[in-house]
Scaffold this motif. Sequence first.
Motif, mmCIF file in Angstrom:
data_model
loop_
_atom_site.group_PDB
_atom_site.id
_atom_site.type_symbol
_atom_site.label_atom_id
_atom_site.label_comp_id
_atom_site.label_asym_id
_atom_site.label_seq_id
_atom_site.Cartn_x
_atom_site.Cartn_y
_atom_site.Cartn_z
ATOM 1 N N ALA A 122 31.555 30.453 -53.450
ATOM 2 C CA ALA A 122 32.022 29.068 -53.388
ATOM 3 C C ALA A 122 33.445 28.992 -52.824
ATOM 4 C CB ALA A 122 31.974 28.436 -54.773
ATOM 5 N N ALA A 123 34.312 29.923 -53.261
ATOM 6 C CA ALA A 123 35.695 29.917 -52.768
ATOM 7 C C ALA A 123 35.732 30.113 -51.257
ATOM 8 C CB ALA A 123 36.498 31.011 -53.469
ATOM 9 N N HIS A 125 33.304 29.469 -49.186
ATOM 10 C CA HIS A 125 32.678 28.298 -48.579
ATOM 11 C C HIS A 125 33.697 27.157 -48.434
ATOM 12 C CE1 HIS A 125 29.427 25.453 -47.668
ATOM 13 N NE2 HIS A 125 30.034 24.610 -48.483
ATOM 14 N N PHE A 126 34.473 26.910 -49.486
ATOM 15 C CA PHE A 126 35.474 25.841 -49.440
ATOM 16 C C PHE A 126 36.573 26.159 -48.422
ATOM 17 C CE2 PHE A 126 34.220 25.077 -54.099
ATOM 18 C CZ PHE A 126 33.318 24.089 -53.759
ATOM 19 N N GLN A 127 36.954 27.425 -48.323
ATOM 20 C CA GLN A 127 37.956 27.817 -47.324
ATOM 21 C C GLN A 127 37.441 27.561 -45.909
ATOM 22 O OE1 GLN A 127 39.862 31.812 -48.108
ATOM 23 N NE2 GLN A 127 38.599 31.698 -49.936
ATOM 24 N N GLN A 128 36.168 27.906 -45.705
ATOM 25 C CA GLN A 128 35.569 27.711 -44.383
ATOM 26 C C GLN A 128 35.512 26.226 -44.041
ATOM 27 O OE1 GLN A 128 32.318 26.377 -43.578
ATOM 28 N NE2 GLN A 128 32.603 26.815 -41.389
ATOM 29 N N ARG A 129 35.192 25.404 -45.028
ATOM 30 C CA ARG A 129 35.124 23.958 -44.795
ATOM 31 C C ARG A 129 36.510 23.393 -44.472
ATOM 32 N NH1 ARG A 129 30.281 24.469 -43.668
ATOM 33 N NH2 ARG A 129 28.617 23.564 -44.939
ATOM 34 N N LEU A 130 37.544 23.934 -45.107
ATOM 35 C CA LEU A 130 38.908 23.454 -44.845
ATOM 36 C C LEU A 130 39.336 23.769 -43.417
ATOM 37 C CD1 LEU A 130 41.637 22.285 -45.976
ATOM 38 C CD2 LEU A 130 42.265 24.675 -46.454
ATOM 39 N N THR A 131 39.010 24.949 -42.952
ATOM 40 C CA THR A 131 39.537 25.396 -41.649
ATOM 41 C C THR A 131 38.616 25.104 -40.476
ATOM 42 O OG1 THR A 131 38.591 27.604 -42.028
ATOM 43 C CG2 THR A 131 40.877 27.240 -42.721
ATOM 44 N N MET A 205 40.541 22.011 -52.895
ATOM 45 C CA MET A 205 40.112 22.976 -53.905
ATOM 46 C C MET A 205 41.183 24.038 -54.156
ATOM 47 S SD MET A 205 37.229 21.650 -54.617
ATOM 48 C CE MET A 205 36.676 22.907 -55.767
ATOM 49 N N PHE A 206 41.492 24.232 -55.436
ATOM 50 C CA PHE A 206 42.443 25.264 -55.856
ATOM 51 C C PHE A 206 41.671 26.321 -56.660
ATOM 52 C CE2 PHE A 206 44.640 21.234 -55.536
ATOM 53 C CZ PHE A 206 45.808 21.529 -54.844
ATOM 54 N N PRO A 207 41.287 27.438 -56.047
ATOM 55 C CA PRO A 207 40.582 28.475 -56.803
ATOM 56 C C PRO A 207 41.470 29.042 -57.910
ATOM 57 C CG PRO A 207 40.357 28.851 -54.449
ATOM 58 C CD PRO A 207 41.400 27.789 -54.624
ATOM 59 N N ASN A 210 41.359 35.210 -62.046
ATOM 60 C CA ASN A 210 41.764 35.951 -63.232
ATOM 61 C C ASN A 210 42.813 36.973 -62.830
ATOM 62 O OD1 ASN A 210 40.373 38.079 -62.047
ATOM 63 N ND2 ASN A 210 38.733 38.130 -63.556
ATOM 64 N N VAL A 211 43.261 37.789 -63.755
ATOM 65 C CA VAL A 211 44.384 38.670 -63.494
ATOM 66 C C VAL A 211 44.074 39.735 -62.447
ATOM 67 C CG1 VAL A 211 43.875 40.377 -65.288
ATOM 68 C CG2 VAL A 211 46.250 39.904 -64.683
ATOM 69 N N SER A 212 42.790 40.028 -62.206
ATOM 70 C CA SER A 212 42.430 41.014 -61.190
ATOM 71 C C SER A 212 42.127 40.367 -59.847
ATOM 72 C CB SER A 212 41.225 41.837 -61.653
ATOM 73 O OG SER A 212 40.079 41.019 -61.759
ATOM 74 N N GLY A 213 42.263 39.054 -59.761
ATOM 75 C CA GLY A 213 42.092 38.369 -58.484
ATOM 76 C C GLY A 213 40.711 37.821 -58.226
ATOM 77 N N ARG A 214 39.830 37.878 -59.204
ATOM 78 C CA ARG A 214 38.489 37.346 -59.016
ATOM 79 C C ARG A 214 38.474 35.860 -59.346
ATOM 80 N NH1 ARG A 214 33.941 41.400 -61.166
ATOM 81 N NH2 ARG A 214 32.912 40.529 -59.363
ATOM 82 N N VAL A 215 37.755 35.089 -58.554
ATOM 83 C CA VAL A 215 37.684 33.641 -58.770
ATOM 84 C C VAL A 215 36.807 33.368 -59.990
ATOM 85 C CG1 VAL A 215 36.969 31.424 -57.800
ATOM 86 C CG2 VAL A 215 38.015 33.158 -56.320
#
Length: 639
Positions: A122-123, A125-131, A205-207, A210-215
């Motif tokens: 999803a993250a 996908h949203f990035q692709q839609r933004l750009t 969208m603001f993903p 968590n502390v290891s970088g996973r959405v």
Amino acid sequence: MSLIPKEVVDQVLAQADITEVVGDFVSLKKKGQNMWACCPFHHEKSPSFSVSPAKGIYKCFGCGKAGNSVQFIMDVEGTSFPEAIKYLAKKYSIEVPEEQHDPEYAREQSERDSLFIVSDFAAKHFQQRLTSHEQGAIGQSYLKQRGLSSNTIRKFELGYSLDEWTDLTDAALKVGYKQKYLEATGLTIAREDGKKYDRFRGRVMFPIHNVSGRVVGFGARTLKSNDKKSPKYLNSPESDIYHKSNVLYGLFQAKQAMRMQDMCYMVEGYLDVLSLHQGGIENVVASSGTSLTEGQIKLISRYTENITVLYDGDAAGIKASLRGIDLILELGLNVNVVTFPAGEDPDSYIHKVGDTAFKTYIKEHSQDFISFKTSLFAEEAAGNPVKKAEAIKEVVASISKIPDAIKRTVFFQSCSLIFDIDEQVLISEYNKMHLQGRQQQPSGGQAQHYSAPEPALEPEPEKPASDTDVLKRYEREIIRMMINYGAKPVDEQQTVTQYMLEQLEDVEFEIPIYVKLYNLILRQFNQGYVVKGEDLVNDPDEEIRSEVIELISNRYDLSHNWETHQIYVPNEEDLLMYGIERAILRLKRMKVQILLKAELEKLRLVTDPAEQDRQLNYILSLKTFENQLGEMLGIVVNK
């Protein structure tokens, strides 16, 4: 089986530095040969979590958690082995040539892993839609209007959800993701009539990582100023991977700076984090509008004990958040406060005055929380005795949260000066609160009435260790010696492993895990290789991995001050031969004692005189052997 090739797994295991991997989650400090920290798996105030760079392992002597780099990621993330390997592969830029959407791979994933995978999709996908989508220009325009650079947008993986009902859901289902995981993460909402639609539509969208970088979830801001029905900000619901009370926005991007600068700046919103990070203040996180929780504070404490809260100029908002800061004090962290001029927040103020002036402002206006709260309440209570009394109680309540007695004393002195009240009055009020707190039941409410304590019971005498317990201890010591010192020479011809295996040829191990390890060591030795503990840290057998880590972990290191003062203290390696021989003799003697008990039991059942004589002679020979072993060990009296 995982579709990740074995050679890739081996490459990850070889390159993953345990100090770097663990250091992403806790702040390690060197002590002796190892690195130490407070354990990320349970709450503690004194570090008992040890990392051995030489051995590539971690071990908590408090809760018992232990393992290698992969196991650490599995433990801290609650994820599967394949996902832990993929995480480390990404960290060390190792390509994982496996097909993400292969049906066999999909079946292998746990439910929790599937939620991570769907959130990551999803993250992206949203990035692709933004750009790349024409509607994304709306989101890009808003983000640029807020002063965010392309680099910041990319670093925080910001995106845009199309103003369409099923854009994300359709895209996810098309590439094979299951609808139940889309619903479980809150990305898709299913109605009772079977229709489904995206939770986030027409929003920036603001993903949330968590502390290891996973959405793990998303915050989303609507760009429709005329839509009064929809909330301005919409967040993902709670799920198995997203718990608001245990997540801080921006922590993944901030943790290294927090550790390096030994400070965490706490703000309220996503844009506060983004603007400050872009302005060079990278050690900044946000509670995302939720009340500060114990879990969030513990996350910060992994990297620093110092927090500075950046408030906007809203007095009501400051008052509402004071309770959360009391919790920070209660957990032993240091808290400073910075307030901004009326109508300003960190985001607006840094854009107004610029990066350099902003940094100067927070440096000059930072004050400890107790002084800030004391001044705040004293100003409001000026000229009103009733309000002043209430204010004093409020401040003393905060001071009472501080576990350090010296800090409490200093704050009582400061508070007495600001309120112009005798320090002893404050201390008396503290004592009264402390006593009342102890008398409160955990359910909260009624004072507990104490009766005279019942007389203490006599402690039960300790039961003598069973033969199995003693045998386990002695077999364990043999294996420990071999995996820690196996390649060390005992003379010009033999290594420790060779010598011990020869001495133990006539001894049969009985405890299952040590039978397994002994046979493994023997098998490897017969193939010309001496097994070391570090070789088994990555063994596929979980039981072997766990036991070996226990056997090679050392809780204590000799202080370097002994060497500085030229005080020689022999270590185990200096007395290696002595320790090896005693370990072998103890095990052999224990085996003889167990055999003796068995033969004495048999003797009770023998009725034939000739057979009795033979049995007695055998028992006497065993007894003689036991005594000889005892003498070699320096045991004078046999029990």
